[in-house]
Structure formats: structure tokens, C-alpha cells
Design an enzyme around this catalytic site. Structure first.
Site: not given
Length: 240
Positions: A8, A11, A148
Site C-alpha cells: 500500500t 507511489s 500520528y
């Protein structure tokens, strides 16, 4: 017989490096992306020197049905690399619900549900690997990156618990926790700020995406056949 790995976030900087390393190792790849189709096209072209099958799949993992769109396009599967990620920098008291929900969806909810959808294929073959690209901040926490850090910590807990549940099925679950990596995620930092970070890292440099990719390659290999439930810190000695 071909072995298939889902990456996943293929890119991005780390995702691309992992794709190259695993293609070199002989794996065929499902290359997930969301918006950066140009990067995926370039990646597919560059991977053509290897002898695998490389399949791009678009899905938005911040959406409730994103994991479904992805899992429905996965057939044979031997490993899942959960690498998709988004970051957020700011004070905790200024963080709104949308930011929290997006980070939870991309880093926690979608990986959990995607893994749940694909696990029966691995259980049937009694083998497989699940690997999370988590973060040093999931281990030690970071001011101004509280959410995060929280979602990355959740990934680490998932690795430790799921690995115990799946061990007798021949499925290993591990994580790689990078420190500061030379990717676009650091684009908002000034050169001066990056120099301060480098000075704080005992090895004196940022990690390169290849450093992370080679760690992934090792954890998927037979050389790591007795390793499960572990978080491999790849941070230049920044935090122990």
C-alpha cells in the site's frame, strides 16, 4: 510459482523503494496508490527490467469503503506491506476531528479491515507475511505529532497481538519503525531544521528509502523465518 505481495502507498518514496527491492527479490506486486498515478506509471515502467507481474490498484484508504475496493482486486497473496501513510504536524489542542479521523482511517482502520479481508487466503495456504511500516514516533512519541504517534503506536500493538494469534497458521507479523527518512514527508522542514535532526542522529544522516526497503526484504525472507511480533528499528541509533 510466483509469490504476490501487496504494497500500500506504493507511489511514495518508501513504497517505491520497497517495490524495487521486492521486484529484485523475484516477487510479483500489487501496487496500491491513491492520487499519484504518474508516480505509479513511472514505477511500472522502471520495474519492467524485472520478470514479475506488477498490478496497479487505485483506492482511497481514508474512505470507509477504500479497503474493500483494494481487497476485491487481490487474488493470490503471500504478503501485505502496510505502507500507506499521511502525517499531521501541529499542536494537539488545535487538532480537529477530520484530521483525527483521516489518520485513524489510513493508519489503523483500513489496515485492520484490509488484513481481515485478505487473511483467509493466507490461512488456507498456511503461510504468509504481514508487515507494517510504522514509525519511531509510535515507539517513543513526538510533541506536535501526537495523533500520528498515537496511530503508529496502535500499529505496533496490532503487530504484537496479531502475531500471536496467527503464529500457528504459519503467518508472521512484524513491523519496521523508521526514524527520519529522506522523502517528501520531510518537505516542510527547512535545511536548518534538517541539519539539527541529523546532528541528533548518532549516524549523522537521514535514512534513505532503500534502508527501509532492505529491512523489509529481510523480514519477508526465510532468513527471518523465526521472527514474528517484532518491530525492527531503522533509525541510525536515534532512539533505542
Amino acid at each position: 510459482m510466483r509469490k504476490y505481495v501487496l504494497i500500500t502507498g506504493a507511489s511514495g518514496g518508501i513504497g517505491r523503494a520497497v517495490a524495487f527491492e521486492l521486484a529484485k527479490d523475484g516477487y510479483s506486486l500489487y501496487l496500491h496508490y491513491n492520487q499519484n498515478v504518474q508516480s505509479i506509471r513511472e514505477l511500472l515502467d522502471e520495474l519492467s527490467i524485472y520478470d514479475g507481474e506488477y498490478i496497479p490498484i487505485q483506492a482511497d484508504l481514508s474512505k470507509q469503503d477504500g479497503y474493500k475496493k483494494l481487497s476485491e482486486n487481490i487474488f493470490s497473496i503471500d504478503a501485505i506491506i502496510h505502507n500507506s501513510g499521511i502525517s499531521h504536524y501541529g499542536l494537539f489542542v488545535d487538532t480537529n476531528l477530520e484530521v483525527v479521523e483521516n489518520l485513524m482511517a489510513v493508519h489503523v482502520t483500513s489496515p485492520i479491515m484490509l488484513t481481515k479481508e485478505l487473511l483467509p487466503k493466507m490461512i488456507r495456504q498456511q503461510s504468509g507475511n504481514i508487515l507494517f511500516i510504522t514509525s519511531i514516533w509510535g515507539q517513543t512519541g513526538a510533541a506536535c505529532e501526537v495523533i500520528y504517534s498515537t496511530v503508529k503506536g496502535a500499529q505496533i500493538s496490532l503487530v504484537k497481538s496479531l502475531s500471536k494469534e496467527l503464529a500457528l497458521n504459519g503467518i508472521r507479523v512484524n513491523g519496521v519503525a523508521p526514524g527520519a527518512v529522506n522523502t517528501s514527508m520531510l518537505a516542510n522542514f527547512t535545511d536548518e531544521e534538517l541539519d539539527i535532526i541529523k546532528e541528533d542522529i548518532p549516524m549523522g544522516r537521514l535514512a534513505e528509502p532503500k534502508d527501509i526497503a532492505e529491512s523489509v526484504s529481510f523480514l519477508l525472507s526465510d532468513k527471518a523465518g523465526y521472527i514474528t511480533g517484532q518491530i525492527l528499528s531503522v533509525n541510525g541509533g536515534w532512539y533505542m
